[in-house]
Design a protein around this motif. Structure first.
Motif, short mmCIF file in Angstrom:
data_model
loop_
_atom_site.label_atom_id
_atom_site.label_comp_id
_atom_site.label_asym_id
_atom_site.label_seq_id
_atom_site.Cartn_x
_atom_site.Cartn_y
_atom_site.Cartn_z
N ALA A 170 0.84 -1.22 0.00
CA ALA A 170 0.00 0.00 0.00
C ALA A 170 0.86 1.24 0.00
O ALA A 170 0.59 2.23 -0.71
CB ALA A 170 -0.93 -0.03 1.22
N LYS A 186 -7.37 -8.69 -1.43
CA LYS A 186 -6.14 -8.04 -1.89
C LYS A 186 -6.38 -7.18 -3.12
O LYS A 186 -5.92 -6.04 -3.21
CB LYS A 186 -5.10 -9.12 -2.19
CG LYS A 186 -3.75 -8.58 -2.62
CD LYS A 186 -2.76 -9.72 -2.83
CE LYS A 186 -1.40 -9.20 -3.26
NZ LYS A 186 -0.43 -10.30 -3.49
N THR A 194 -9.27 -5.93 -4.07
CA THR A 194 -10.17 -4.82 -3.71
C THR A 194 -9.40 -3.69 -3.05
O THR A 194 -9.60 -2.51 -3.37
CB THR A 194 -11.27 -5.32 -2.76
OG1 THR A 194 -12.01 -6.35 -3.41
CG2 THR A 194 -12.21 -4.19 -2.38
N VAL A 195 -8.50 -4.04 -2.15
CA VAL A 195 -7.69 -3.01 -1.49
C VAL A 195 -6.81 -2.29 -2.51
O VAL A 195 -6.64 -1.07 -2.47
CB VAL A 195 -6.83 -3.63 -0.37
CG1 VAL A 195 -5.82 -2.62 0.15
CG2 VAL A 195 -7.72 -4.14 0.75
N ILE A 242 -8.84 1.35 4.02
CA ILE A 242 -7.51 0.73 4.06
C ILE A 242 -7.16 0.32 5.49
O ILE A 242 -6.58 -0.75 5.73
CB ILE A 242 -6.47 1.69 3.47
CG1 ILE A 242 -6.73 1.90 1.97
CG2 ILE A 242 -5.06 1.16 3.67
CD1 ILE A 242 -5.86 2.97 1.34
N ALA A 254 -9.07 -2.75 6.31
CA ALA A 254 -8.50 -3.92 5.65
C ALA A 254 -7.31 -4.46 6.41
O ALA A 254 -7.07 -5.69 6.45
CB ALA A 254 -8.11 -3.56 4.22
N SER A 255 -6.54 -3.55 7.02
CA SER A 255 -5.36 -3.99 7.76
C SER A 255 -5.73 -4.78 9.01
O SER A 255 -4.91 -5.51 9.56
CB SER A 255 -4.50 -2.78 8.13
OG SER A 255 -5.20 -1.94 9.04
N ALA A 273 -16.59 -1.41 0.15
CA ALA A 273 -15.52 -0.93 -0.73
C ALA A 273 -16.03 -0.75 -2.15
O ALA A 273 -15.69 0.22 -2.85
CB ALA A 273 -14.35 -1.90 -0.70
#
Length: 554
Positions: free
Chosen positions: A20, A78, A80-81, A123, A126-127, A146
Motif C-alpha cells: 500500500a 487483496k 479490492t484493497v 484501508i 483492511a489492515s 468498498a
C-alpha cells in the motif's frame, strides 16, 4: 492450526502495508508527472485493477461470494484493497488539481476530500480484517462497502470531467466572454445614444431664455431697431480690414453670449474687435436683444441670419441640395435606437447639426466677408481666456488655415476621418497626415481666394453625397479642403477636451488662450464636467433680469 493461520494473516497484512505504501508513493509520482505534462486526467480510462475492483463479485463460474473459500477471499480482498488505493490516488490527484485551479464549485473539492478520507478508513479496516472461515460475513460487508465507495469515486470523477477538461473550459470561457462582450457593446451603444440625445437636448432654462428675449423684442420693437436697417448698408466697422474680426455661428443664445463676453473681457483694446454672429431665423430676434442689453466696452457686434446671405441657395451650396435627399434625412432623423447597431462610435456623426447650413457656413467665409483679409473662427462651446490679437500677427507662410494639430502617435490621423478604402481618397491623401481641430481657426482669406478652397470643398462634398468618402461631419471636408494648406499653431492657443476628458492638467488649462468644451458634456448641460464648469459660468450674465426669470443661478 489457528495460530498458524494468524501468522499467515499477519505476514499478509505486513506485506500489504508495504505494498500500500509503495502504491501510494507511485500514485503521488504519477500525479506530479501528469500535472506538469498537462495530462488530460478527466478523460482517463480505468485500469485493469480498477475494473477488477468494480467487478470483483462477477465470477466466471457464477458462484455466490459466500461460497468462496478463505484463500479466494484473501485474493479478492487483496485486489479490492489495490483498487481502493488506486482510486484514492486518483481522488487525491483530482482534489489537488481542483484546489490549484480554484474551481468555483467548492462542493466538488469537499467531495474529493471526503471520499479520500473514506478510502483511508477502508484501508485501515483492511489492515485489521481477519480472513477466516468464521469472519467471512465481515469480509463480505467490507467488500460490499468498498465496492460502493469505488463506484461513487468513479461517478464523481466522471461527473467532474468538465471541470478538468482544459479545452472544454477554454471553450466555455470563450463563450462567456463573447456573450459578455455582446451585452457590453449593446449597453455601451444605448449609453452613447442616451448621452448623444442629452447633448442635443435644449435645457428648459435655455429655452425659457430664448422665449423671454423674443418676447422683449416683440413688446419693445423701437428699442431694438437697427439704425442701418433702412439704408441696408453695414456699418463701416463691420468691413474694416484693420480691425480684428471674429466669426461665431450659433443658434444657442447663452453659449454665444459667453463667447462674446470672454472675448470682450480679455481683449486689451475691445473697441478694435468686431464680432460677426450668424444664427438661424428662429433665434435672430432673441440674439439681437441679447447683445443690446448691455455695453460691451465698445466692441462691435453684428448679428445676422443665414437667410441674409442670398448667395447661399441650393443651386450653389451642395449641402442644401443634399438636405432634400430622403435617404440622408432618414439617416439623421430616423430612429436612432434602431440604427444604433452600426456602432456607438457612429452615433455622434448622426447629429442633425451636421446637416445644418449653420454648421457649413465656415466654408464660405471669403464670400460672406469679401472686404476682409483675415478672420478668426470660434465655435460656440469655447471660452477665451487671453487677448487673441497675437493670432493676426502670425506669419501664415502662404497657408490658409491656422489651427492646432491634434495627432499624437497613431491617433487623430487622416485615416481616422476619411475612408481610405475609396480609391480617390487613397490616391489623393496621406493616411498618416496629422489632423487638426476646428473651434479656433485663423483664416487668411486672401490665400483662401487664391487657392479656390470653396470650390475644392464643393467638389468633394458633391462626391460624398452617398457618404462613401467620409463619415459626415464638418471636420473631414475641412481636412480635405485645407490639406497641405494648414499652418500648425502652438498648442497653448487652443486646448481641447473639456467636454469629455476630466483629466486635463491644470497648468495646460490655465496657460490656454482658448479652452474648448468639445464633446457631449457641454458646460450648459447637467452632464457637464464639474471641474471645468466654473471656467465657463463666470462669463454668464447672471445679473440680467432674463437670466433670473429663467432660474439661472451661479
Amino acid at each position: 492450526m489457528a495460530r498458524s493461520r494468524r501468522r499467515v494473516a499477519l505476514s499478509f497484512l505486513f506485506s500489504f502495508k508495504g505494498l500500500a505504501s509503495t502504491i501510494a508513493v507511485m500514485g503521488c509520482f504519477f500525479f506530479t508527472c501528469s500535472f506538469l505534462l498537462n495530462v488530460h486526467v478527466g478523460s482517463s480510462t480505468p485500469t485493469d485493477h480498477e475494473v477488477l475492483g468494480l467487478k470483483q463479485y462477477e465470477r466466471n463460474d457464477g458462484r455466490h461470494p459466500l461460497s468462496l473459500t478463505s484463500n479466494a477471499l484473501k485474493a479478492q480482498l487483496k485486489e479490492t484493497v489495490r483498487s481502493v488505493v488506486d482510486y484514492q490516488g486518483l481522488v487525491l490527484m483530482h482534489g489537488s488539481i481542483a484546489r490549484k485551479l480554484k474551481l468555483e464549485n467548492s462542493k466538488l473539492v469537499r467531495n474529493f476530500a471526503e471520499i479520500s478520507i473514506n478510502f483511508t478508513d477502508l484501508i485501515k479496516k483492511a489492515s485489521h480484517c481477519d480472513v477466516s472461515d468464521s469472519n467471512t460475513a465481515l469480509v463480505h460487508r467490507f467488500l460490499k462497502q468498498a465496492k460502493e465507495k469505488v463506484k461513487f469515486a468513479k461517478q464523481l470523477i466522471s461527473n467532474s470531467k468538465g471541470s478538468f477538461d482544459s479545452q472544454l473550459k477554454i471553450q466555455k470561457l470563450k463563450d462567456t466572454i463573447f456573450g459578455l462582450e455582446g451585452q457590453m457593446t449593446k449597453m455601451k451603444t444605448k449609453g452613447e445614444l442616451a448621452k448623444s440625445i442629452a447633448a442635443k437636448a435644449i435645457p428648459r432654462n435655455l429655452h425659457c431664455l430664448a422665449l423671454r428675449l423674443m418676447q422683449e423684442r416683440i413688446e419693445n420693437p423701437i428699442r431694438y431697431i437697427n439704425k442701418q436697417t433702412k439704408s441696408r448698408q453695414p456699418r463701416q466697422e463691420f468691413e474694416d480690414p484693420n480691425l480684428y474680426h471674429y466669426a461665431i455661428f450659433s443658434d444657442n443664445v447663452l453659449a454665444a453670449s459667453v463667447v462674446v463676453n470672454s472675448v470682450v473681457q480679455n481683449a486689451k483694446e475691445p473697441w478694435k474687435h468686431v464680432l460677426h454672429i450668424v444664427t438661424e431665423r428662429t433665434t435672430l430676434a432673441a440674439m439681437k436683444v441679447m447683445f443690446k442689453l448691455k455695453d460691451h466696452n465698445g466692441t462691435h457686434i453684428e448679428v445676422k441670419a443665414v437667410e441674409d446671405y442670398k448667395f447661399l441657395n441650393s443651386s450653389y451650396v451642395p449641402v442644401l441640395r443634399q438636405q432634400e435627399s430622403a435617404e440622408l434625412l432618414g439617416y439623421y432623423y430616423g430612429n436612432g435606437l434602431e440604427n444604433s447597431t452600426t456602432g456607438s462610435s457612429n452615433l455622434k456623426f448622426r447629429n442633425p447639426k451636421y446637416l445644418s447650413m449653420l454648421n457649413h457656413l465656415r466654408f464660405y467665409l471669403p464670400e460672406m466677408y469679401p472686404k476682409l483679409h483675415k478672420i478668426l473662427f470660434l465655435d460656440d462651446d469655447v471660452v477665451v481666456q487671453k487677448d487673441l490679437t497675437g493670432l493676426w500677427e502670425i506669419d501664415m507662410d502662404g497657408k490658409v488655415n491656422g489651427a492646432v494639430e491634434t495627432c499624437f502617435g497613431s491617433f487623430h490621423r487622416y485615416d481616422k476621418y476619411l475612408k481610405f478604402d475609396h480609391p480617390l481618397i487613397k490616391e489623393t491623401f496621406d493616411p498618416k497626415a496629422c489632423a487638426w481641430a476646428y473651434g479656433m481657426n485663423i483664416f487668411d482669406l486672401d490665400s483662401w481666394r487664391r487657392d479656390n478652397c470653396t470650390e475644392k470643398y464643393h467638389y468633394w462634398q458633391e462626391l460624398n453625397g452617398n457618404r462613401t468618402l467620409w463619415r459626415l461631419g464638418t471636420l473631414p471636408p475641412g481636412l480635405i479642403t485645407f490639406y497641405s494648406t494648414t499652418k500648425p499653431l502652438d498648442k497653448s492657443w487652443h486646448v481641447l477636451g473639456l467636454g469629455y476628458n476630466p483629466g486635463l492638467s491644470e497648468e495646460k488649462i490655465q496657460n490656454a488662450a482658448v479652452i474648448h468644451y468639445n464633446g457631449d458634456s457641454k458646460p450648459w448641460l447637467a452632464t457637464a464636467i464639474p471641474r471645468y464648469q466654473p471656467l465657463w459660468t463666470k462669463y454668464v450674465d447672471y445679473d440680467l433680469e432674463f437670466f433670473r426669470a429663467c432660474n439661472f443661478a451661479p
